[in-house]
Design an enzyme around this catalytic site. Sequence first.
Site, PDB file in Angstrom:
ATOM      1  NE  ARG A   1      -6.041   0.708  -2.288  1.00 39.54           N
ATOM      2  CZ  ARG A   1      -5.523   1.378  -1.257  1.00 39.54           C
ATOM      3  NH1 ARG A   1      -4.235   1.303  -1.006  1.00 39.54           N
ATOM      4  NH2 ARG A   1      -6.289   2.136  -0.501  1.00 39.54           N
TER       5      ARG A   1
ATOM      6  CG  ASP B   1      -3.425   7.986  -1.772  1.00 38.51           C
ATOM      7  OD1 ASP B   1      -3.436   8.604  -0.698  1.00 38.51           O
ATOM      8  OD2 ASP B   1      -3.027   6.813  -1.877  1.00 38.51           O
TER       9      ASP B   1
ATOM     10  NE  ARG C   1      -0.820   1.777   3.695  1.00 31.09           N
ATOM     11  CZ  ARG C   1       0.206   2.581   4.035  1.00 31.09           C
ATOM     12  NH1 ARG C   1       1.355   2.075   4.449  1.00 31.09           N
ATOM     13  NH2 ARG C   1       0.070   3.885   3.965  1.00 31.09           N
ATOM     14  N   GLY C   2       0.174   2.388  -0.186  1.00 28.71           N
ATOM     15  CA  GLY C   2       0.881   3.671  -0.156  1.00 28.71           C
ATOM     16  C   GLY C   2       1.273   4.103  -1.556  1.00 28.71           C
ATOM     17  CB  ALA C   3       0.536   7.206  -3.454  1.00 31.64           C
TER      18      ALA C   3
ATOM     19  CD  GLN D   1      -4.233   2.626   6.525  1.00 29.87           C
ATOM     20  OE1 GLN D   1      -4.986   2.853   7.475  1.00 29.87           O
ATOM     21  NE2 GLN D   1      -4.686   2.506   5.293  1.00 29.87           N
TER      22      GLN D   1
ATOM     23  CG  ASN E   1      -3.607  11.730   2.069  1.00 27.38           C
ATOM     24  OD1 ASN E   1      -2.838  10.973   1.480  1.00 27.38           O
ATOM     25  ND2 ASN E   1      -3.513  11.982   3.354  1.00 27.38           N
ATOM     26  CE  LYS E   2      -6.057   5.567   3.695  1.00 32.89           C
ATOM     27  NZ  LYS E   2      -6.786   4.684   2.747  1.00 32.89           N
TER      28      LYS E   2
HETATM   29  C1  LIG Z   1       2.099   9.086   0.472  1.00 35.63           C
HETATM   30  S1  LIG Z   1       1.591   7.491   0.111  1.00 35.63           S
HETATM   31  C2  LIG Z   1       0.693   7.129   1.492  1.00 35.63           C
HETATM   32  C3  LIG Z   1      -0.747   7.447   1.276  1.00 35.63           C
HETATM   33  O1  LIG Z   1      -1.398   6.237   0.894  1.00 35.63           O
HETATM   34  C4  LIG Z   1      -2.270   5.899   1.931  1.00 35.63           C
HETATM   35  O2  LIG Z   1      -3.378   5.207   1.512  1.00 35.63           O
HETATM   36  P1  LIG Z   1      -3.419   3.607   1.689  1.00 35.63           P
HETATM   37  O3  LIG Z   1      -2.902   3.275   3.043  1.00 35.63           O
HETATM   38  O4  LIG Z   1      -4.887   3.288   1.480  1.00 35.63           O
HETATM   39  O5  LIG Z   1      -2.541   3.079   0.560  1.00 35.63           O
HETATM   40  C5  LIG Z   1      -2.658   7.231   2.497  1.00 35.63           C
HETATM   41  O6  LIG Z   1      -3.565   7.906   1.654  1.00 35.63           O
HETATM   42  C6  LIG Z   1      -1.339   7.921   2.546  1.00 35.63           C
HETATM   43  O7  LIG Z   1      -1.367   9.298   2.601  1.00 35.63           O
END
Ligand SMILES: CSC[C@H]1O[C@H](OP(=O)(O)O)[C@H](O)[C@@H]1O
EC number: 5.3.1.23
Length: 335
Positions: free
Chosen positions: A52, A207, A18-20, A166, A217-218
Amino acid sequence: MCTDAPALVEAIRSLAVRGAPLLGIAGAYGVALAAARGFDVEDAAEALAAARPTAVNLTVGVRRARAAYRAELERSGDREQAERAALAAARALHREDAEASTRMAAHGLALLDELLPGGGHRILTHCNTGSLVSGGRGTAFAVALAAHRKGRLRRLWVDETRPLLQGARLTAYEAARSGMAYTLLTDNAAGSLFAAGEVDAVLVGADRIAADGSVANKVGTYPLAVLARYHHVPFVVVAPVTTVDPDTPDGASIEVEQRAGHEVTEIMAPQAPVAGAETGGGIVVAPLGTQAYNPAFDVTPPGLVTAIVTEEGVVSPVTADALTVLCDRSRQVTI
Ligand SMILES: CSC[C@H]1O[C@H](OP(=O)(O)O)[C@H](O)[C@@H]1O
């Protein structure tokens, strides 16, 4: 360990990966993996990119490796050479992201020192944006880490980040491992921290950043931007240029991923839910059959964003003209 493209698609969908920025790197490696394992590269690329919908970096990474594969296959007609070209593209993206993370940290720390001249920054962050989402030390967390290493981070306030936690599970781990002073809080406690004057700045990742400067974003990020504005606290987004999407005109055009309700109605255990099971495998905290609203992201309008920090520098204020420059740069580094 993902041994094939379908397994990687599932790992991305379940947020095991996960994570952009990391999604972009994983997507690129996934194309190379598909080629090496004899999967149809075009089909695998489509499946990976669709895993995603909100994080544009996933599409960027997949396209980068697929373009390298296609170009080499057309040039040489040799599948093995095309596989190597896709792998080389993935490795290049990995290196570029690591370098971008270092440059974002430097630009972000300089911005914090400019915005908060007294030092001793108390930073609130949301979700997880450290080395677990990056080829380097991350995005927003990398700035906090740089401040810590310079002795200018007084405290990192860590939002737990419901529903998948997270922040509690990952950012707290990264903060502890780095030795920084940090405190975990429930997402709904952030308001009282602002009210108590305990937050000097908010640092978050992204994201997808639309052409007008809207930031996906989250989920839970937008309320922090509103709180920051009300309490006159800088709200800073840290993201690589590849997260800026010139082809998404505005926030309303960003597809926000909707996730399964059981992530809300249950406290999720770390392991991925058992496919097909009636529940997600977590501890049920709501009556069975409860409907849940579970957007994975929200969108913050540009007017609430103090600055966007990329590896190219700082954009502030976040205006259409400033985003034009970022969009042009994004086109240069993406396919
Ligand atoms: C800067 S990448 C991290 C970004 O991604 C996370 O989402 P997820 O945990 O669903 O992949 C979240 O939006 C973070 O800010």
